[in-house]
Design a protein around this motif. Structure first.
Motif, PDB file in Angstrom:
ATOM      1  N   LEU A  50       0.646  -1.234   0.049  1.00 20.38           N
ATOM      2  CA  LEU A  50       0.042  -0.011  -0.007  1.00 20.38           C
ATOM      3  C   LEU A  50       0.814   1.293   0.099  1.00 20.38           C
ATOM      4  O   LEU A  50       0.721   2.294  -0.771  1.00 20.38           O
ATOM      5  CB  LEU A  50      -0.775  -0.218   1.184  1.00 20.38           C
ATOM      6  N   SER A  51       1.950   1.414   0.689  1.00 12.46           N
ATOM      7  CA  SER A  51       2.750   2.330   0.759  1.00 12.46           C
ATOM      8  C   SER A  51       3.456   2.485  -0.462  1.00 12.46           C
ATOM      9  O   SER A  51       3.966   3.617  -0.901  1.00 12.46           O
ATOM     10  CB  SER A  51       3.700   2.361   1.878  1.00 12.46           C
ATOM     11  N   GLY A  52       3.798   1.563  -1.323  1.00 16.22           N
ATOM     12  CA  GLY A  52       4.714   1.606  -2.719  1.00 16.22           C
ATOM     13  C   GLY A  52       3.797   1.793  -3.886  1.00 16.22           C
ATOM     14  O   GLY A  52       4.091   2.253  -4.864  1.00 16.22           O
ATOM     15  N   ILE A  53       2.716   1.429  -3.808  1.00 17.05           N
ATOM     16  CA  ILE A  53       2.009   1.607  -4.963  1.00 17.05           C
ATOM     17  C   ILE A  53       1.691   3.122  -5.574  1.00 17.05           C
ATOM     18  O   ILE A  53       1.757   3.099  -6.977  1.00 17.05           O
ATOM     19  CB  ILE A  53       0.253   1.179  -4.647  1.00 17.05           C
ATOM     20  N   GLN A  54       1.644   4.069  -4.854  1.00 19.02           N
ATOM     21  CA  GLN A  54       1.324   5.360  -5.626  1.00 19.02           C
ATOM     22  C   GLN A  54       2.543   5.643  -6.347  1.00 19.02           C
ATOM     23  O   GLN A  54       2.150   6.331  -7.426  1.00 19.02           O
ATOM     24  CB  GLN A  54       1.071   6.387  -4.496  1.00 19.02           C
ATOM     25  N   GLY A  55       3.740   5.428  -6.043  1.00 19.79           N
ATOM     26  CA  GLY A  55       4.922   5.665  -6.665  1.00 19.79           C
ATOM     27  C   GLY A  55       4.747   4.918  -8.095  1.00 19.79           C
ATOM     28  O   GLY A  55       5.389   5.374  -8.937  1.00 19.79           O
ATOM     29  N   LEU A  56       4.365   3.654  -8.131  1.00 20.33           N
ATOM     30  CA  LEU A  56       4.442   2.828  -8.961  1.00 20.33           C
ATOM     31  C   LEU A  56       3.332   3.496 -10.219  1.00 20.33           C
ATOM     32  O   LEU A  56       3.399   3.040 -11.457  1.00 20.33           O
ATOM     33  CB  LEU A  56       4.090   1.360  -8.578  1.00 20.33           C
ATOM     34  N   LEU A  57       2.360   4.047  -9.753  1.00 25.53           N
ATOM     35  CA  LEU A  57       1.167   4.306 -10.737  1.00 25.53           C
ATOM     36  C   LEU A  57       1.640   5.243 -11.831  1.00 25.53           C
ATOM     37  O   LEU A  57       1.098   5.314 -12.746  1.00 25.53           O
ATOM     38  CB  LEU A  57       0.131   5.071  -9.996  1.00 25.53           C
ATOM     39  N   ALA A  72      -5.903   0.798  -4.571  1.00 22.43           N
ATOM     40  CA  ALA A  72      -4.836   1.343  -3.489  1.00 22.43           C
ATOM     41  C   ALA A  72      -5.921   2.126  -2.267  1.00 22.43           C
ATOM     42  O   ALA A  72      -5.765   1.897  -1.133  1.00 22.43           O
ATOM     43  CB  ALA A  72      -4.100   2.243  -4.008  1.00 22.43           C
ATOM     44  N   LYS A  73      -6.935   2.909  -2.758  1.00 21.35           N
ATOM     45  CA  LYS A  73      -7.508   3.417  -1.852  1.00 21.35           C
ATOM     46  C   LYS A  73      -8.439   2.586  -1.092  1.00 21.35           C
ATOM     47  O   LYS A  73      -8.555   2.856   0.170  1.00 21.35           O
ATOM     48  CB  LYS A  73      -8.534   4.452  -2.756  1.00 21.35           C
ATOM     49  N   ARG A  74      -8.890   1.529  -1.593  1.00 20.23           N
ATOM     50  CA  ARG A  74      -9.789   0.498  -0.770  1.00 20.23           C
ATOM     51  C   ARG A  74      -8.900  -0.015   0.158  1.00 20.23           C
ATOM     52  O   ARG A  74      -9.164  -0.158   1.333  1.00 20.23           O
ATOM     53  CB  ARG A  74     -10.112  -0.291  -1.694  1.00 20.23           C
ATOM     54  N   GLY A  75      -7.568  -0.492  -0.208  1.00 22.09           N
ATOM     55  CA  GLY A  75      -6.677  -0.997   0.793  1.00 22.09           C
ATOM     56  C   GLY A  75      -6.331  -0.026   1.772  1.00 22.09           C
ATOM     57  O   GLY A  75      -6.356  -0.353   2.993  1.00 22.09           O
ATOM     58  N   ILE A  76      -6.129   1.122   1.552  1.00 22.62           N
ATOM     59  CA  ILE A  76      -5.985   2.211   2.544  1.00 22.62           C
ATOM     60  C   ILE A  76      -7.030   2.244   3.537  1.00 22.62           C
ATOM     61  O   ILE A  76      -6.611   2.596   4.799  1.00 22.62           O
ATOM     62  CB  ILE A  76      -5.502   3.635   1.869  1.00 22.62           C
ATOM     63  N   LYS A  77      -8.285   2.289   3.189  1.00 29.21           N
ATOM     64  CA  LYS A  77      -9.485   2.311   4.086  1.00 29.21           C
ATOM     65  C   LYS A  77      -9.476   1.032   4.897  1.00 29.21           C
ATOM     66  O   LYS A  77      -9.696   1.400   6.072  1.00 29.21           O
ATOM     67  CB  LYS A  77     -10.603   2.207   3.127  1.00 29.21           C
ATOM     68  N   PHE A  78      -8.931   0.032   4.422  1.00 26.51           N
ATOM     69  CA  PHE A  78      -9.210  -1.254   5.333  1.00 26.51           C
ATOM     70  C   PHE A  78      -7.815  -1.189   6.249  1.00 26.51           C
ATOM     71  O   PHE A  78      -7.975  -1.469   7.564  1.00 26.51           O
ATOM     72  CB  PHE A  78      -8.928  -2.473   4.432  1.00 26.51           C
ATOM     73  N   LEU A  79      -6.862  -0.690   5.915  1.00 28.54           N
ATOM     74  CA  LEU A  79      -5.622  -0.284   6.650  1.00 28.54           C
ATOM     75  C   LEU A  79      -5.972   0.667   7.768  1.00 28.54           C
ATOM     76  O   LEU A  79      -5.591   0.495   9.055  1.00 28.54           O
ATOM     77  CB  LEU A  79      -4.451   0.347   6.075  1.00 28.54           C
ATOM     78  N   GLU A  80      -6.759   1.749   7.572  1.00 30.51           N
ATOM     79  CA  GLU A  80      -7.234   2.778   8.548  1.00 30.51           C
ATOM     80  C   GLU A  80      -8.358   1.870   9.335  1.00 30.51           C
ATOM     81  O   GLU A  80      -8.205   2.057  10.510  1.00 30.51           O
ATOM     82  CB  GLU A  80      -7.865   3.892   7.875  1.00 30.51           C
ATOM     83  N   PHE A  81      -9.162   1.213   8.923  1.00 30.67           N
ATOM     84  CA  PHE A  81     -10.135   0.588   9.729  1.00 30.67           C
ATOM     85  C   PHE A  81      -9.363  -0.454  10.695  1.00 30.67           C
ATOM     86  O   PHE A  81      -9.581  -0.536  11.929  1.00 30.67           O
ATOM     87  CB  PHE A  81     -10.874  -0.382   8.799  1.00 30.67           C
TER      88      PHE A  81
END
Length: 151
Positions: A50-57, A72-81
């Motif tokens: 999740l932390s590396g996805i945005q750079g790869l985009l 990635a946004k979905r994964g980040i929401k799950f991580l926040e939860f």
């Protein structure tokens, strides 16, 4: 006294996160115990992804970039939860009981040998071990995984 939960570290799956939350909630409210969700290799890998996805985009086409960004946004929401409600931590000596489950935590088609041992709770010695709705998810086990299960 703390209870640790070992489960699939899936930051993409609603059912997994909700099952983890429900088990934690029941133990805390009906047994007055502190519960932590133990961070294993799967969670560590998921957090790194999740932390590396945005750079790869930047490397992908706009269409693919949009799909990956949504994931990635979905994964980040799950991580926040998970950070807010599941009290994810690395294992500590304060854990006196450990629960594995629920879901297909013993599915050999998804796990490396090291992960299989982890979900069988073999690394945890001298601690009460409990299985909660853990399943294999396959009809038969090969000989190697049968040996793992017999330990």
């Amino acid at each position: 006294m703390k209870i640790g939960i070992v489960t699939c570290g899936d930051y993409w799956n609603y059912g997994n996160r909700l099952q983890n939350f429900a088990l934690k909630y029941i133990i805390e409210t009906h047994h007055s115990r502190e519960v932590i969700s133990i961070i294993g290799e799967q969670q560590t890998r998921g957090r790194k992804k999740l932390s590396g996805i945005q750079g790869l985009l930047r490397l992908f086409s706009i269409n693919k970039r949009q799909r990956l960004m949504a994931k990635a946004k979905r994964g980040i929401k799950f991580l926040e939860f998970s950070n807010i409600y599941l009290n994810e931590q690395h294992f500590s000596d304060e854990v006196e009981e450990i629960i594995v489950g629920s879901d297909q935590v013993w599915n050999p088609t998804w796990l490396s040998d090291k992960e299989f041992e982890y979900f069988l709770l073999n690394p945890y010695v001298g601690i009460k071990k409990i299985s909660y709705a853990a399943s294999i998810g396959v009809k038969t086990l090969d000989k190697k995984h049968q040996q793992f299960m017999k330990k």
